[in-house]
Design a protein around this motif. Structure first.
Motif, PDB file in Angstrom:
ATOM      1  N   HIS A 274       2.427   3.559   9.118  1.00 17.34           N
ATOM      2  CA  HIS A 274       2.578   2.183   8.643  1.00 17.34           C
ATOM      3  C   HIS A 274       3.269   2.118   7.280  1.00 17.34           C
ATOM      4  CE1 HIS A 274      -0.063   1.187  11.962  1.00 17.34           C
ATOM      5  NE2 HIS A 274      -0.975   2.015  11.495  1.00 17.34           N
ATOM      6  N   GLU A 275       4.076   3.109   6.962  1.00 17.54           N
ATOM      7  CA  GLU A 275       4.690   3.162   5.636  1.00 17.54           C
ATOM      8  C   GLU A 275       5.512   1.909   5.324  1.00 17.54           C
ATOM      9  OE1 GLU A 275       4.531   7.555   6.985  1.00 17.54           O
ATOM     10  OE2 GLU A 275       4.918   5.594   7.893  1.00 17.54           O
ATOM     11  N   LEU A 276       6.337   1.477   6.262  1.00 20.18           N
ATOM     12  CA  LEU A 276       7.205   0.330   5.975  1.00 20.18           C
ATOM     13  C   LEU A 276       6.406  -0.962   5.816  1.00 20.18           C
ATOM     14  CD1 LEU A 276      10.346   1.022   8.197  1.00 20.18           C
ATOM     15  CD2 LEU A 276      10.158   1.101   5.697  1.00 20.18           C
ATOM     16  N   GLU A 277       5.323  -1.105   6.550  1.00 21.41           N
ATOM     17  CA  GLU A 277       4.470  -2.281   6.373  1.00 21.41           C
ATOM     18  C   GLU A 277       3.853  -2.276   4.971  1.00 21.41           C
ATOM     19  OE1 GLU A 277       1.562  -2.583   9.535  1.00 21.41           O
ATOM     20  OE2 GLU A 277       2.931  -1.508  10.881  1.00 21.41           O
ATOM     21  N   MET A 278       3.450  -1.106   4.520  1.00 22.22           N
ATOM     22  CA  MET A 278       2.787  -0.993   3.222  1.00 22.22           C
ATOM     23  C   MET A 278       3.773  -1.051   2.061  1.00 22.22           C
ATOM     24  SD  MET A 278       0.029   1.963   4.281  1.00 22.22           S
ATOM     25  CE  MET A 278      -1.057   1.724   2.872  1.00 22.22           C
TER      26      MET A 278
ATOM     27  N   ALA B 189       6.459  -3.275   2.228  1.00 20.22           N
ATOM     28  CA  ALA B 189       7.255  -4.467   2.562  1.00 20.22           C
ATOM     29  C   ALA B 189       7.843  -5.116   1.316  1.00 20.22           C
ATOM     30  CB  ALA B 189       6.387  -5.470   3.326  1.00 20.22           C
TER      31      ALA B 189
END
Length: 391
Positions: free
Chosen positions: A261-265, A267
């Motif tokens: 979930h790197e890209l969500e975290m 954003a």
């Protein structure tokens, strides 16, 4: 301890190092220290001598030895003064007829075809030389020339404008400049990775694989007015950055990431970073001078996993770079697949991205990046490339 007892101690430690390498346990340095904590009878001379024996045996064995005895016997067969110690009181058991030690080799046989074509076989032995101790001067708070005279035997590093080079056995943990945060231990190669980011005040810089934060600290020292975010997926490693930043007087935000979930975290950083640094997990083949047993921890399966992770990290980083911004990719590796191969794959799917020369006046051009090696540059071996997103 007698010389024979030292040899036996070395064998016992090597057995632990071999087991640890197979189980992905602690490194040899920690194992040596732990061994002597329970053996108070060993003096400082004994500890130094045994440590030297252990690392001599590790450096000469590219493949994992069958045992500590096999590793030490291989060393003894090249140093006859040790052969006589087998069979002595408190020493190793006597050598039996036909017993052979582990063979000497620089690089594991399976890994030789993976070495960059730019690193000639004649250069391979230098990959295992004793490494010097490099310091990075905290450019935000100190001047290298002023600190130079405070460290006996120190010289300015040849390439990095922030570096001091000391003899490998220098102790600096109680030096005032170190305790006050004016210098930090960092190989010149790692300093140059930060230099390739071209940090400037006012930039938004994201260190995606920050670990304990060495390169984030270098970036903050070079550009105190930059907004720097250091991220990692390992809580233990990342937690070491905050106290280091306080000591250095650096302002660095940290953020623990949770794959996938790197890209969500991140954003709030999407397409806004001036620079994203990907100092990716790698084989560590460029750091064998410091961690020679790293060769024992590597396997074809592990290398394949690392290459996949590196490609995934490049995908994540690309989504965070603003138009006109840069992605700096680096690995402490001399393997083709981890360096030039990764960048070639990345650019092949992004024809609009371009490779830009780094401000590193050393190394060898390879594809879209630059490779530095101990034999030519005196640094750890590493690959670095600077990739720019079109406006």
């Amino acid at each position: 301890m007698t010389p024979a007892a030292r040899l036996q101690a070395g064998i016992e430690i090597l057995d632990e190092v071999i087991a640890s390498a197979r189980d992905d346990g602690p490194p040899a340095d920690i194992i040596v220290t732990r061994y002597f904590k329970t053996r108070r009878y060993a003096g400082s001379g004994d500890r130094r001598a045994v440590r030297e024996l252990v690392f001599r045996a590790i450096r000469r064995s590219a493949e994992v030895p069958a045992s500590g005895r096999s590793a030490m016997l291989g060393l003894a067969q090249e140093a006859p003064e040790f052969l006589a110690l087998f069979g002595e009181v408190r020493g190793p058991a006597a050598i039996v007829d036909g017993e052979q030690g582990s063979p000497a080799r620089v690089i594991p046989a399976w890994l030789e075809p993976q070495i960059s074509r730019l690193v000639e076989p004649g250069e391979w032995p230098v990959l295992l030389d004793r490494a010097p101790l490099d310091l990075r001067v905290n450019a935000a708070r100190a001047n290298r020339d002023e600190l130079l005279g405070q460290f006996p035997g120190a010289e300015p590093t040849r390439i990095s404008p922030w570096g001091l080079r000391l003899p490998f056995d220098t102790r600096i943990d109680d030096h005032a400049a170190f305790t006050d945060g004016l210098v930090d231990v960092q190989d010149e190669g790692s300093q140059l990775i930060a230099l390739a980011c071209e940090p400037k005040d006012g930039m938004r810089i994201l260190d995606l694989c920050a670990g304990a934060g060495g390169k984030a600290l270098a970036l903050a020292a070079a550009a105190p007015g930059a907004a720097i975010l250091a991220t990692d997926t390992n809580r233990s490693r990342l937690s070491k950055l905050a106290p280091r930043a306080v000591k250095a007087g650096a302002v660095i935000e940290t953020r623990l990431l949770n794959p996938p979930h790197e890209l969500e975290m991140l954003a709030d950083w999407a397409e806004t970073a001036d620079v994203v640094l990907v100092d990716a997990p790698c084989s560590g083949s460029g750091t064998w001078r410091r961690n020679p047993e790293g060769r024992w921890r590597l396997s074809p399966e592990r290398l394949d996993r690392l290459v996949r992770v590196q490609a995934q990290l490049l995908e994540i980083a690309a989504a965070l770079v603003r138009p006109g911004g840069a992605l700096v990719y680096a690995v402490c590796s001399i393997l083709e697949a981890e360096g030039e191969g990764q960048v070639t794959g990345f650019l092949s799917g992004r024809s609009s991205w371009i490779a830009q020369e780094t401000p590193i006046a050393a190394g060898r051009l390879t594809g879209s990046g630059r490779l530095l090696v101990p034999s030519q540059d005196g640094t750890d071996g590493f690959f670095v490339a600077r990739l720019v997103r079109p406006c």
